[in-house]
Design an enzyme around this catalytic site. Structure first.
Site, PDB file in Angstrom:
ATOM      1  N   GLU A   1      19.553 -10.937 -61.646  1.00 38.32           N
ATOM      2  CA  GLU A   1      20.295  -9.823 -61.645  1.00 38.32           C
ATOM      3  C   GLU A   1      21.339  -9.970 -60.711  1.00 38.32           C
ATOM      4  O   GLU A   1      21.765 -10.656 -60.036  1.00 38.32           O
ATOM      5  CB  GLU A   1      18.789  -9.618 -60.448  1.00 38.32           C
ATOM      6  CG  GLU A   1      17.275 -10.119 -61.074  1.00 38.32           C
ATOM      7  CD  GLU A   1      17.109  -9.022 -62.170  1.00 38.32           C
ATOM      8  OE1 GLU A   1      17.866  -7.973 -62.245  1.00 38.32           O
ATOM      9  OE2 GLU A   1      15.978  -8.802 -62.978  1.00 38.32           O
TER      10      GLU A   1
ATOM     11  N   GLU B   1      31.649  -2.549 -56.639  1.00 40.27           N
ATOM     12  CA  GLU B   1      30.433  -2.629 -55.992  1.00 40.27           C
ATOM     13  C   GLU B   1      31.130  -2.281 -54.553  1.00 40.27           C
ATOM     14  O   GLU B   1      32.119  -3.956 -54.056  1.00 40.27           O
ATOM     15  CB  GLU B   1      29.552  -3.074 -56.404  1.00 40.27           C
ATOM     16  CG  GLU B   1      28.421  -3.449 -55.371  1.00 40.27           C
ATOM     17  CD  GLU B   1      27.834  -4.919 -56.806  1.00 40.27           C
ATOM     18  OE1 GLU B   1      27.638  -5.692 -56.937  1.00 40.27           O
ATOM     19  OE2 GLU B   1      26.164  -4.438 -56.025  1.00 40.27           O
TER      20      GLU B   1
ATOM     21  N   CYS C   1      21.551  -2.857 -54.775  1.00 42.02           N
ATOM     22  CA  CYS C   1      22.270  -3.717 -55.666  1.00 42.02           C
ATOM     23  C   CYS C   1      22.013  -2.023 -57.153  1.00 42.02           C
ATOM     24  O   CYS C   1      23.256  -2.021 -57.707  1.00 42.02           O
ATOM     25  CB  CYS C   1      21.980  -4.900 -56.935  1.00 42.02           C
ATOM     26  SG  CYS C   1      19.975  -4.718 -56.615  1.00 42.02           S
TER      27      CYS C   1
ATOM     28  N   LYS D   1      15.789 -20.390 -52.714  1.00 39.32           N
ATOM     29  CA  LYS D   1      16.131 -20.742 -51.528  1.00 39.32           C
ATOM     30  C   LYS D   1      16.696 -19.576 -50.994  1.00 39.32           C
ATOM     31  O   LYS D   1      17.655 -18.280 -51.951  1.00 39.32           O
ATOM     32  CB  LYS D   1      17.630 -21.421 -51.434  1.00 39.32           C
ATOM     33  CG  LYS D   1      18.811 -21.606 -50.388  1.00 39.32           C
ATOM     34  CD  LYS D   1      20.078 -21.489 -50.565  1.00 39.32           C
ATOM     35  CE  LYS D   1      20.785 -19.936 -50.510  1.00 39.32           C
ATOM     36  NZ  LYS D   1      21.332 -19.657 -49.358  1.00 39.32           N
TER      37      LYS D   1
HETATM   38  P1  NDP Z   1      26.713 -13.749 -53.815  1.00 45.85           P
HETATM   39  O1  NDP Z   1      26.346 -14.059 -54.701  1.00 45.85           O
HETATM   40  O2  NDP Z   1      27.106 -15.006 -52.520  1.00 45.85           O
HETATM   41  O3  NDP Z   1      24.978 -14.510 -52.711  1.00 45.85           O
HETATM   42  C1  NDP Z   1      23.189 -14.551 -53.436  1.00 45.85           C
HETATM   43  C2  NDP Z   1      22.525 -15.855 -53.177  1.00 45.85           C
HETATM   44  O4  NDP Z   1      23.351 -17.044 -53.410  1.00 45.85           O
HETATM   45  C3  NDP Z   1      22.656 -16.360 -51.668  1.00 45.85           C
HETATM   46  O5  NDP Z   1      21.315 -16.942 -51.252  1.00 45.85           O
HETATM   47  C4  NDP Z   1      23.705 -17.063 -51.191  1.00 45.85           C
HETATM   48  O6  NDP Z   1      23.574 -17.633 -50.705  1.00 45.85           O
HETATM   49  C5  NDP Z   1      23.706 -17.854 -53.186  1.00 45.85           C
HETATM   50  N1  NDP Z   1      25.517 -18.417 -53.171  1.00 45.85           N
HETATM   51  C6  NDP Z   1      25.846 -18.196 -52.914  1.00 45.85           C
HETATM   52  N2  NDP Z   1      26.891 -18.829 -53.988  1.00 45.85           N
HETATM   53  C7  NDP Z   1      26.454 -19.799 -54.481  1.00 45.85           C
HETATM   54  C8  NDP Z   1      26.271 -20.634 -55.655  1.00 45.85           C
HETATM   55  N3  NDP Z   1      28.243 -21.226 -55.757  1.00 45.85           N
HETATM   56  N4  NDP Z   1      25.324 -21.258 -56.135  1.00 45.85           N
HETATM   57  C9  NDP Z   1      24.040 -21.033 -55.602  1.00 45.85           C
HETATM   58  N5  NDP Z   1      23.682 -20.145 -54.794  1.00 45.85           N
HETATM   59  C10 NDP Z   1      24.811 -19.318 -53.985  1.00 45.85           C
HETATM   60  O7  NDP Z   1      25.864 -12.575 -52.538  1.00 45.85           O
HETATM   61  P2  NDP Z   1      26.940 -12.494 -50.896  1.00 45.85           P
HETATM   62  O8  NDP Z   1      25.522 -12.523 -50.692  1.00 45.85           O
HETATM   63  O9  NDP Z   1      27.318 -12.941 -50.649  1.00 45.85           O
HETATM   64  O10 NDP Z   1      26.988 -10.835 -51.348  1.00 45.85           O
HETATM   65  C11 NDP Z   1      28.314 -10.687 -51.715  1.00 45.85           C
HETATM   66  C12 NDP Z   1      28.053  -9.318 -52.876  1.00 45.85           C
HETATM   67  O11 NDP Z   1      27.666  -9.681 -53.352  1.00 45.85           O
HETATM   68  C13 NDP Z   1      27.901  -7.982 -51.727  1.00 45.85           C
HETATM   69  O12 NDP Z   1      29.087  -7.216 -51.990  1.00 45.85           O
HETATM   70  C14 NDP Z   1      27.403  -7.518 -53.558  1.00 45.85           C
HETATM   71  O13 NDP Z   1      28.226  -6.604 -53.938  1.00 45.85           O
HETATM   72  C15 NDP Z   1      26.822  -8.100 -53.850  1.00 45.85           C
HETATM   73  N6  NDP Z   1      25.213  -8.287 -53.621  1.00 45.85           N
HETATM   74  C16 NDP Z   1      24.765  -8.074 -54.673  1.00 45.85           C
HETATM   75  C17 NDP Z   1      23.137  -7.986 -54.607  1.00 45.85           C
HETATM   76  C18 NDP Z   1      22.001  -7.800 -55.972  1.00 45.85           C
HETATM   77  O14 NDP Z   1      20.933  -7.210 -55.344  1.00 45.85           O
HETATM   78  N7  NDP Z   1      22.578  -7.647 -57.239  1.00 45.85           N
HETATM   79  C19 NDP Z   1      22.539  -9.305 -53.655  1.00 45.85           C
HETATM   80  C20 NDP Z   1      23.259  -9.676 -52.792  1.00 45.85           C
HETATM   81  C21 NDP Z   1      25.190  -9.046 -52.589  1.00 45.85           C
HETATM   82  P3  NDP Z   1      23.900 -17.590 -48.589  1.00 45.85           P
HETATM   83  O15 NDP Z   1      23.910 -15.980 -48.654  1.00 45.85           O
HETATM   84  O16 NDP Z   1      23.262 -18.393 -47.998  1.00 45.85           O
HETATM   85  O17 NDP Z   1      25.506 -17.829 -49.037  1.00 45.85           O
END
Ligand code: NDP
Length: 787
Positions: free
Chosen positions: A257, A388, A291, A183
């Site tokens: 991660e 972050e 990240c 996904k």
């Molecule tokens: P999320 O953790 O919300 O999203 C990451 C992925 O998980 C997306 O595909 C999201 O779907 C999906 N997701 C969201 N909620 C759930 C759930 N309950 N169960 C399973 N999957 C879920 O990160 P965000 O994209 O909202 O970003 C928020 C913050 O996360 C950022 O500001 C940053 O701080 C951090 N982040 C860290 C990353 C890293 O590489 N470590 C990468 C991205 C974000 P969808 O996008 O469709 O909502």
């Protein structure tokens, strides 16, 4: 003279989007299918804010369909020869390379990151990942003997590196013989759908790769699905924690991660011009939405003013603009909600009294942009130094000495990456092992490669992606199938003659104390518990440990952390000495086993001898379970160092009370961890007898701490403890669930048995690397090397 526009053409990318009609479909079982509920999300172009495409908002039925398809495909896919799977991965790599420009443009349009990055970094790395893993697919059976694929893998990726994260997840999963349901993030699904088209073009068997688009609720459905063997997730620590909790009662494997707040450490002898370019790559690469962004700049005090001046000069020259402009350094922020988060954290930084600096120019008005920002005069405990921000915002702090730099670097709950800048190789290699981070870059930053593992320490998650270490995330030890149901409480307690009150029992021989920091300690609560032998007679008493005892033992284990830097050779010698001293008391231990278990002397001696052999095995491995050097294709070598997790709780099995205890406690010790061990509740006397052996074997105080009592109660306390880094639990299925759930609070590395244990006497079921692998975490240190 100002820069002229240098716009990359988007014609082919827009034509491709158009060819999928006004609404995209998802890719399931080799076909393009509309979402069952006919719901859609709008994907926008961050550079302008305009609509780019409608993508399916998939729901439960769509997830069920995709998982079913992946299941049906799994049997055949896993039966293919390694070579055939390698061919498919190779074909993917070739197709990605042939379509590289389309991927790069589409990614830049959909995500807002610059074409310079997607063209020169993201997509070449994606192709590299598939090529590299085509190689691992080919050699899987010899490289990972005894391991087998897991089944259907659920993969959830974020928006910051959409195609790269897809490659990091799909390539190793397929190479090891699994099938996947992936996904993508709701803001950035387009390149994943283009990848699905590539799967079609190479005639990948239907169901091997399924791409289901949607939002967080779609991800949550995937996580919950009971036919998924593993969830591989990249995203926020908050969602990572939720995933741990939702999957706690299942045997789903996890690799997570998560977030980071990575230090970028600059010593006073560093090449400051190189440093400034490093900072550009650390925090303004991908708008800081990375990240492992070097978001905390730690500068040696004597050079702060000079460096800040240089950084500001460079910031003044950075260009922010449309992602397809080839002359742009910083693109757009992925979505308005992310922009708001950045703005809000920046305003909190100002409220906290830090000094902010931004360049004099302004960002484009159309689209979602944020200028590069520098905060100085930041307190280490302030929100902007801890949270972050995930935007182009650099937080600077100063330090005086190397040890202060290490303290500041580690002053975070995260541990994803760090970079160290100095011309002094001794200093760099002194600091690298002290920083708690999964990747350490020396005089470089944000470099990645398929040959090197990537992943976090602490609350940055667990598991690795890339390198041979990443492959273990997608296989299981084949012999696990033969593990037997683990007894929770064995016969002697049940066979007790009903003596509830020990005071009624004459002839109590002794009460074994607990063992903490190398000393025998009375239980904090002042209570003891009786231990019965096979005939139901009282064999002795042990302390009934409580929360405070665990806390004291954890403190003692922390105080002994010098064990982690004790030379591996010395650790080996100490363990051999344990074996030597146990052998001297073999008859006594055998006698104790016979009395408690009611078994023949011969059988008991067999357990003692097997224990001796196991001690020798882990003594041997103490200096042989080594790291590797990854051949990363830059001016680098990458040292993959196996480091201990830190303080580990080990909740030991009930059966084989001597051998089981030693088999569980020794691998972590051999690898440099310190341990709080909770022995078998039924036969704790073997463990308490053993501490006398440890005492006489030069095991430093605090390396092994033993708390006796109600195993499950003590296990719960360990899993709630924020200063315990890893927890192994050999107990019941229910206990395993509880441990997994509560360990999510600080993202402990857990290994639970779900009520089944190996046969401790069977060398095949107790293969050392199976245990050692779980007692270490790998730090990849990138060091400049060669031309
Ligand atoms: P999320 O953790 O919300 O999203 C990451 C992925 O998980 C997306 O595909 C999201 O779907 C999906 N997701 C969201 N909620 C759930 C759930 N309950 N169960 C399973 N999957 C879920 O990160 P965000 O994209 O909202 O970003 C928020 C913050 O996360 C950022 O500001 C940053 O701080 C951090 N982040 C860290 C990353 C890293 O590489 N470590 C990468 C991205 C974000 P969808 O996008 O469709 O909502």
């Amino acid at each position: 003279m100002d820069y002229g526009p240098a716009q990359e053409s988007d014609i082919l990318a827009r034509e491709w989007i158009k060819s999928h009609g006004p609404k995209f479909r998802q890719f399931v079982n080799g076909k393009w299918v509309a979402p069952k509920a006919k719901k859609y999300l709008i994907s926008r172009e961050p550079s302008t804010g305009r609509k780019l495409a409608s993508i399916p908002l998939s729901g439960k039925q769509d997830i069920n369909h995709a998982v079913r398809s992946a299941h049906e495909a799994f049997d055949n896919w896993k039966k293919l020869s390694c070579h055939v799977r390698a061919r498919y991965l190779y074909a993917m790599a070739r197709q990605i390379q042939k379509n590289a420009r389309l991927f790069a443009v589409l990614e830049a349009l959909d995500n807002g990151k610059t074409i310079r990055e997607t063209r020169d970094i993201d997509i070449p790395l994606v192709a590299r990942h598939f090529y590299h893993h085509a190689g691992w697919a080919q050699v899987r059976d010899s490289a990972l003997q005894g391991y087998e694929p897991l089944g259907v893998i659920g993969q959830i990726i974020p928006w910051n590196f959409p195609m790269l994260m897809l490659a990091w997840k799909i390539a190793p999963a397929l190479a090891m013989g699994n099938t996947v349901v992936l996904k993508p993030a709701e803001y950035t699904s387009l390149t994943a759908l283009l990848f699905a088209e590539i799967c079609e073009q190479i005639n990948l068997p239907p169901g091997v790769v399924n791409i289901v688009t949607g939002d967080g609720s779609t991800g949550a459905e995937l996580v919950k699905h009971r036919d998924i063997s593993k969830i591989a997730f990249t995203g926020s620590t908050e969602v990572g924690r939720k995933i741990c909790q939702v999957t706690a009662d299942s045997e789903k494997r996890l690799s997570l991660e998560l977030g980071g707040k990575s230090p970028f450490i600059v010593f006073d002898d560093a090449d400051l011009d190189g440093v400034v370019e490093g900072i550009v790559d650390a925090i303004w690469f991908n708008q800081g939405q990375v990240c492992c962004a070097g978001s905390r700049l730690l500068v040696q005090e004597s050079i702060t003013n000079k460096l800040y001046r240089k950084i500001k000069n460079r910031m003044e020259k950075l260009r922010v603009g449309h992602s397809l402009d080839k002359g742009v350094d910083i693109g757009a922020i992925v979505a308005p909600v992310q922009l708001k988060t950045i703005e809000s954290l920046v305003s909190k930084g100002l409220d906290e009294g830090a000094d902010m600096w931004q360049p004099s120019w302004t960002c484009p008005k159309e689209g979602w942009y944020y200028p590069p920002t520098l905060f100085t005069n930041v307190a280490p405990a302030s929100l902007i130094a801890q949270e972050e921000i995930f935007g182009p915002v650099l937080i600077a702090m100063s330090f005086r000495t190397p040890s202060e730099a290490v303290k500041l670097a580690n002053n975070t709950r995260y541990g994803l990456a760090a970079s160290i800048w100095t011309e002094n190789i001794n200093l760099a290699l002194d600091i690298a092992p002290k920083v708690k981070a999964g990747s350490v870059w020396v005089n470089c930053t944000n470099v990645f490669d398929a040959a090197s593992g990537f992943g976090g320490y602490r609350e940055s998650g667990f598991g690795r992606e890339g390198g041979i270490e990443g492959l273990y995330e997608y296989v299981r030890f084949g012999i696990e199938k033969d593990f037997l149901p683990a007894p929770t409480v064995l016969s002697p307690l049940n066979k007790s003659k009903g003596v509830g009150n020990v005071n009624q029992v004459p002839g109590i021989d002794r009460t074994a104390k607990m063992y903490m920091g190398g000393k025998q300690k009375r239980p904090d609560g002042g209570y003891n518990m009786p231990v019965f032998n096979a005939s139901g007679d009282l064999a002795g008493q042990v302390g009934l440990g409580n929360r405070k005892d665990i806390r004291n033992a954890v403190e003692a284990a922390h105080a002994a952390e010098g064990w982690s830097t004790t030379a591996a050779h010395i650790r080996a010698q100490v363990l051999y000495f344990v074996g030597e001293n146990l052998e001297a008391r073999a008859a006594e231990f055998a006698g104790r086993l016979s009395d408690l278990l009611g078994q023949t002397k011969r059988r008991s001696l067999r357990e003692v001898n097997m224990t001796l052999e196991r001690i020798f095995t882990y003594a041997a491995y103490a200096d042989k379970y080594e790291g590797t050097i990854h051949d990363t294709p830059y001016r680098n070598v990458t040292l993959a160092m196996k480091e201990p997790l830190g303080v580990m709780g080990i909740v030991c099995p009930e059966e084989a009370p001597l051998l089981g205890f030693v088999s569980a406690v020794l691998p972590p010790i051999a690898m440099g961890n310190t341990v709080v061990a909770v022995p078998s509740s039924t036969f704790p006397l073997l463990a308490t007898d053993l501490y006398q052996v440890l005492d006489t074997s030069d095991v430093p105080p605090g390396v092994v701490n033993i708390v006796t009592g109600d195993k499950d109660l003590l296990a719960d306390v360990l899993s709630d403890h924020d200063d315990v880094d890893g927890l192994w639990y050999f107990g019941s299925r229910e206990g395993s669930t509880r441990i997994r759930y509560s360990s999510a609070a600080n993202m402990k590395r857990t290994w639970v048995n779900f009520g089944r244990n190996p046969d401790w006497f069977d060398p095949a079921q107790t293969k050392p690397d199976y245990f050692l692998h779980k007692a270490v975490q790998i730090k990849n240190i990138w060091i400049p090397y060669g031309e």
